[in-house]
Design a protein around this motif. Structure first.
Motif, PDB file in Angstrom:
ATOM      1  N   GLY A   1      40.362  32.177  34.027  1.00  0.00           N
ATOM      2  CA  GLY A   1      41.020  31.315  35.005  1.00  0.00           C
ATOM      3  C   GLY A   1      40.208  31.175  36.265  1.00  0.00           C
ATOM      4  N   VAL A   2      39.557  32.261  36.701  1.00  0.00           N
ATOM      5  CA  VAL A   2      38.688  32.197  37.882  1.00  0.00           C
ATOM      6  C   VAL A   2      37.560  31.207  37.639  1.00  0.00           C
ATOM      7  N   ALA A   3      36.932  31.308  36.463  1.00  0.00           N
ATOM      8  CA  ALA A   3      35.842  30.395  36.131  1.00  0.00           C
ATOM      9  C   ALA A   3      36.327  28.953  36.052  1.00  0.00           C
ATOM     10  N   LEU A   4      37.534  28.745  35.509  1.00  0.00           N
ATOM     11  CA  LEU A   4      38.053  27.390  35.355  1.00  0.00           C
ATOM     12  C   LEU A   4      38.348  26.747  36.705  1.00  0.00           C
TER      13      LEU A   4
ATOM     14  N   GLY B   1      22.592  26.595  49.763  1.00  0.00           N
ATOM     15  CA  GLY B   1      23.872  26.491  49.080  1.00  0.00           C
ATOM     16  C   GLY B   1      23.740  26.630  47.576  1.00  0.00           C
ATOM     17  N   THR B   2      22.655  26.079  47.018  1.00  0.00           N
ATOM     18  CA  THR B   2      22.422  26.220  45.576  1.00  0.00           C
ATOM     19  C   THR B   2      22.192  27.682  45.211  1.00  0.00           C
ATOM     20  N   LEU B   3      21.457  28.413  46.055  1.00  0.00           N
ATOM     21  CA  LEU B   3      21.242  29.838  45.811  1.00  0.00           C
ATOM     22  C   LEU B   3      22.571  30.599  45.829  1.00  0.00           C
ATOM     23  N   VAL B   4      23.423  30.293  46.811  1.00  0.00           N
ATOM     24  CA  VAL B   4      24.730  30.956  46.909  1.00  0.00           C
ATOM     25  C   VAL B   4      25.567  30.666  45.668  1.00  0.00           C
ATOM     26  N   SER B   5      25.567  29.424  45.218  1.00  0.00           N
ATOM     27  CA  SER B   5      26.347  29.061  44.026  1.00  0.00           C
ATOM     28  C   SER B   5      25.816  29.772  42.785  1.00  0.00           C
ATOM     29  N   ALA B   6      24.492  29.874  42.667  1.00  0.00           N
ATOM     30  CA  ALA B   6      23.913  30.576  41.524  1.00  0.00           C
ATOM     31  C   ALA B   6      24.317  32.053  41.531  1.00  0.00           C
TER      32      ALA B   6
ATOM     33  N   ALA C   1      29.640  36.192  35.855  1.00  0.00           N
ATOM     34  CA  ALA C   1      29.143  36.557  34.523  1.00  0.00           C
ATOM     35  C   ALA C   1      29.076  38.075  34.373  1.00  0.00           C
ATOM     36  N   PHE C   2      28.682  38.777  35.445  1.00  0.00           N
ATOM     37  CA  PHE C   2      28.629  40.240  35.411  1.00  0.00           C
ATOM     38  C   PHE C   2      30.023  40.828  35.211  1.00  0.00           C
ATOM     39  N   LEU C   3      31.017  40.283  35.930  1.00  0.00           N
ATOM     40  CA  LEU C   3      32.388  40.788  35.785  1.00  0.00           C
ATOM     41  C   LEU C   3      32.914  40.545  34.374  1.00  0.00           C
ATOM     42  N   MET C   4      32.628  39.377  33.804  1.00  0.00           N
ATOM     43  CA  MET C   4      33.108  39.067  32.458  1.00  0.00           C
ATOM     44  C   MET C   4      32.388  39.921  31.415  1.00  0.00           C
ATOM     45  N   TRP C   5      31.109  40.206  31.645  1.00  0.00           N
ATOM     46  CA  TRP C   5      30.364  41.078  30.737  1.00  0.00           C
ATOM     47  C   TRP C   5      30.948  42.477  30.739  1.00  0.00           C
ATOM     48  N   ARG C   6      31.272  42.987  31.942  1.00  0.00           N
ATOM     49  CA  ARG C   6      31.897  44.312  32.042  1.00  0.00           C
ATOM     50  C   ARG C   6      33.244  44.342  31.318  1.00  0.00           C
ATOM     51  N   GLU C   7      34.000  43.256  31.468  1.00  0.00           N
ATOM     52  CA  GLU C   7      35.313  43.206  30.835  1.00  0.00           C
ATOM     53  C   GLU C   7      35.185  43.201  29.317  1.00  0.00           C
TER      54      GLU C   7
ATOM     55  N   PRO D   1      37.784  47.679  38.753  1.00  0.00           N
ATOM     56  CA  PRO D   1      39.066  47.581  39.451  1.00  0.00           C
ATOM     57  C   PRO D   1      39.067  46.353  40.367  1.00  0.00           C
ATOM     58  N   TRP D   2      40.271  45.887  40.675  1.00  0.00           N
ATOM     59  CA  TRP D   2      40.383  44.662  41.471  1.00  0.00           C
ATOM     60  C   TRP D   2      39.619  44.730  42.795  1.00  0.00           C
ATOM     61  N   PRO D   3      39.689  45.814  43.577  1.00  0.00           N
ATOM     62  CA  PRO D   3      38.904  45.850  44.825  1.00  0.00           C
ATOM     63  C   PRO D   3      37.407  45.711  44.573  1.00  0.00           C
ATOM     64  N   GLY D   4      36.899  46.358  43.486  1.00  0.00           N
ATOM     65  CA  GLY D   4      35.482  46.233  43.167  1.00  0.00           C
ATOM     66  C   GLY D   4      35.115  44.819  42.772  1.00  0.00           C
ATOM     67  N   ALA D   5      35.972  44.178  41.977  1.00  0.00           N
ATOM     68  CA  ALA D   5      35.711  42.792  41.568  1.00  0.00           C
ATOM     69  C   ALA D   5      35.721  41.861  42.774  1.00  0.00           C
ATOM     70  N   LEU D   6      36.627  42.116  43.723  1.00  0.00           N
ATOM     71  CA  LEU D   6      36.658  41.301  44.934  1.00  0.00           C
ATOM     72  C   LEU D   6      35.372  41.485  45.733  1.00  0.00           C
ATOM     73  N   GLY D   7      34.858  42.732  45.767  1.00  0.00           N
ATOM     74  CA  GLY D   7      33.602  42.979  46.460  1.00  0.00           C
ATOM     75  C   GLY D   7      32.446  42.213  45.843  1.00  0.00           C
ATOM     76  N   VAL D   8      32.392  42.189  44.501  1.00  0.00           N
ATOM     77  CA  VAL D   8      31.331  41.437  43.823  1.00  0.00           C
ATOM     78  C   VAL D   8      31.430  39.950  44.147  1.00  0.00           C
TER      79      VAL D   8
END
Length: 771
Positions: free
Chosen positions: A184-187, A551-556, A563-569, A576-583
């Motif tokens: 959903g985040v990606a969408l 801006g392109t660098l930030v978006s990348a 992608a890192f969060l989804m790979w971990r999942e 944990p949610w606080p760590g994911a928010l930090g990423v």
């Protein structure tokens, strides 16, 4: 018969649940809707807005195909403008790949077809979760996907409004986010990034509004604080990711709007009858008229009745939202005006056409139709003999409504004014005076237009010329020579032989993103210039905008983090949610660091009136007549300039000098009444000073020069008195009281500021007023 009908409904349910069958159906419906558009593929739309907006896509694809460059700078429009920072361009959307492969004019109907399929499939996913029936969702999906406004948008060159069809995907993504799904985040982030890159000046802020409402709806439906707490964490991650994912386009837009804010004034409104015709009247096959522009099949409204009768609780939200959107679409014609309240919020203040809220009105009406179908179908499983025929009849109404929507879509598509594409001529680039409503012809000649028709004040140099024999030249003709070596949209090379230090000028607008291999890039009254030293050298100008590249660098980084969060999942080690928010916050931190560590000159706005005169002055000119009128808001009319008579063309230039001393309500505007000796009254109301500032935004304790003109052609010869006052143009339209004057006459809240005489020799013509 009941058994066979019941079996037919079961078969429809199974078919609706199969993605392949569903997409095939949507593809066929979209093909039928786009048949006329596809038959015209490759032609040039001759409508005035199409010339402007289509030329942006043409310019972008020309940069890619002819020069092998990213479409960062567009030299062919308005004397040169930052393509990424122009709100209505879509040259950085993924769709530019298709435009580059087959040509932008051939790509448009293909993109229209793709958006229709996406819109119907997105609505299906949204409605299936909300109404609990695949058949109900399938029956209503074309009602939203084939709404008339999408066809109208294609026919007049507003293809970027096809982004409205992605609204259901935003709401589907929001629901998934609340359930804790990273998909959903990606969408949500991906759809917003696509809409921004596609020039979604309306779909993006309106999408954000309905995402916020869907968030509240979803949180309200959850039980227990733990679930809501997790949902809030996920929503925070989504907000951070979306901002960063959109940085490639958002940063340039912020930069542009700070330099040249887009001001939309007036009090647009739609009465009930015209609004109803826009929504429910079948549009004609030709012409540009409001009836049917947002066509939603009236027969489909019958499907809302079982929803309201059999599923009142679930029907409450879409029914209320449809009503609120229709209220919003009424604009200032409604009392109170919900649209006026919305325009007090940042971003939404730029909205000009309230009727576009009929798009979400169609969306929620389609949800009610899906719910009505679902409610009838649910009854067939419990009491087949009693409800099956009603369900079959409802399905027949839905399918007949598809036919009506297809007919309306085809009619609106035929409004397009298509002509043959002009023949291209290969020649060196140069600026031309141009015509903002025939820009497509200029691009084929490799000519830029310094006649600009944009809806926002593009920073343009007053030194731009369309008659130069050489586009790159030295400011001092006797200081040496300059000769073009290479020209591309983002890079220009010039051989300079300077006998003394001088300034090299390029016949394009300056932007802080321009860098030079030699000397210092400067703005010469808005014209691109370079300070060059004495001697022979090659000056290479490159367009490297901080906001676009950074801006392109930030978006990348944002996509890499997700992608890192989804790979971990997937590996079973979800952060944990606080760590994911930090990423998800890391790209935003990088954005802040880039903004501070990569300094760049600020393109400050140069506010001017329509006649080119400055909007602020240090002192009153000798010709100004003192007025010194104070109003019941912190505004003072200091003086006025009224000529004795119109010029030879019948034009009467007027100037009002204002001063604000405190916060002024945004609703306050200016009215100007011009009254003849016989009592005839004409006017020139304008809520924005010089077409730039509302009183609420104007600098305080500064003389503000508001210059405008009246065309007196066709006016009655004789004397005309000019009376000026303030009124709540964006509110209840009441006049603001005059508290005191320096001796000027006051009548009905109006202050007398001067008189001019219309002579008998002014050419007779239709009278007009040009604020």
């Amino acid at each position: 018969m009941t058994t066979s009908s019941h079996g037919l409904l079961r078969a429809a349910h199974r078919a609706a649940s199969l993605t392949s069958v569903r997409l095939a159906l949507f593809g066929v419906l979209a093909l039928a809707a786009c048949w006329h558009s596809l038959s015209l593929a490759g032609g040039m739309n001759d409508f005035r807005d199409s010339h402007l907006l289509d030329s942006y896509e043409d310019a972008g694809t020309r940069s890619v195909t002819h020069y092998g460059q990213l479409p960062l700078w567009n030299p062919w429009s308005c004397g040169g403008q930052y393509a990424l920072g122009s709100p209505q361009t879509r040259v950085f959307a993924p769709t530019v790949v298709l435009s580059s492969l087959v040509g932008p004019r051939r790509a448009e109907p293909i993109l229209l077809w793709a958006f229709l399929v996406l819109g119907m499939e997105g609505f299906f996913h949204y409605a299936r979760r909300r109404v609990g029936s695949a058949t109900g969702a399938l029956g209503a999906a074309p009602l939203f996907g084939l709404m008339g406004f999408t066809a109208l948008s294609w026919s007049i060159g507003w293809l970027n409004f096809a982004g409205f069809l992605l609204l259901p995907w935003l709401l589907v993504g929001t629901r998934r986010v609340a359930e804790g799904k990273l998909s959903g985040v990606a969408l949500v982030g991906g759809v917003f990034a696509l809409l921004l890159s596609f020039g979604g000046t309306y779909p993006v802020p309106m999408g954000a509004l309905f995402v916020a409402l869907e968030t509240g709806r979803t949180l309200y439906g959850m039980r227990g604080m733990p679930r809501r707490r997790e949902a809030l964490w996920a929503l925070g991650i989504t907000a951070c990711f979306t901002l960063a994912a959109c940085a490639f386009r958002l940063w340039p837009l912020i930069e542009t709007m700070r330099s040249s804010p887009r001001v939309m004034a007036g009090t647009p409104g739609n009465a009930l009858v015209p609004l109803t015709k826009m929504l429910l009247q079948l549009p004609a096959r030709s012409g540009y008229s409001d009836p049917g522009n947002f066509y939603f099949a009236p027969a489909a409204l019958l499907l809302a009745l079982p929803a309201l009768a059999l599923a009142r609780r679930r029907a409450l939200y879409p029914a209320v939202m449809a009503g609120l959107c229709a209220w919003m679409a009424a604009g200032y014609s409604a009392t109170p005006s919900l649209f006026a309240g919305l325009r007090t919020l940042p971003i939404f203040e730029t909205f000009r056409y309230p009727e576009r809220f009929l798009v979400p009105t169609c969306f929620f009406l389609a949800e009610l139709a899906a719910l009505g179908l679902a409610a009838l179908l649910a009854r067939t499983w419990r009491a087949p003999s009693r409800w099956t025929w009603a369900a079959v009849a409802a399905c027949a109404v839905a399918i007949s409504s598809w036919g009506l929507q297809l007919r309306a879509f085809d009619n609106l598509s035929r409004w397009a004014q298509m002509t043959a594409m002009p023949a291209e001529r290969e020649q060196p680039f140069a600026q031309a005076r141009g015509n903002r409503w025939s820009q497509g012809h200029l691009l084929a000649l490799n000519r830029g237009s310094i006649a600009c028709g944009e809806a926002w004040p593009v920073p343009m140099s007053s030194k731009l010329r369309g008659d130069l024999s050489q586009e790159e030249y030295l400011e001092e003709p006797g200081a040496g020579t300059a000769k073009r070596v290479e020209w591309t949209p983002n890079r220009v090379s010039i051989d300079v032989d300077a006998t003394r230090p001088t300034v090299l000028l390029v016949n394009q607008n300056w932007h802080p993103g321009w860098k030079s291999s030699q000397g210092e890039v400067i703005s010469r009254d808005g014209l691109l210039g370079v300070r060059v030293p004495q001697g022979r050298q090659q000056v290479v100008l490159s367009f490297l905008p901080r906001s676009g590249l950074g801006g392109t660098l930030v978006s990348a980084l944002a996509w890499a983090g997700l992608a890192f969060l989804m790979w971990r999942e997937r590996r079973g080690h979800r952060l944990p949610w606080p760590g994911a928010l930090g990423v998800s916050a890391v790209p935003l931190a990088v954005w802040g660091v880039l903004a501070m560590a990569w300094p760049e000159p600020v393109a400050k706005p140069d506010p001017r009136n329509a006649d080119g005169s400055p909007l602020t002055v240090a002192a009153l000119p000798p010709a100004a007549r003192p007025v010194n009128a104070r109003f019941d808001v912190p505004v003072e009319l200091v003086a006025a300039e009224v000529p004795a008579e119109p010029d030879a063309e019948g034009i009467t230039p007027l100037v009002l000098h204002w001063r604000t001393t405190g916060p002024v309500p945004r609703s306050v505007g200016i009215f100007v009444h011009v009254v003849s000796a016989e009592g005839q009254r004409l006017g020139s109301d304008h809520p924005v000073l010089g077409g730039t500032w509302f009183f609420a935004d104007a600098p305080r304790d500064t003389l503000l020069r508001d210059a405008f003109s009246l065309s007196t052609r066709g006016w009655r010869p004789g004397t005309w008195n000019v009376l000026v006052g303030l009124w709540h143009a964006g509110g209840d339209q009441s006049r603001v009281d005059v508290l005191g004057t320096g001796g000027a006459q006051v009548s009905e809240g109006r202050v007398y500021v001067g008189t001019f005489t219309v002579p008998r020799n002014v050419r007779a013509n239709e009278s007009s007023v040009n604020p």
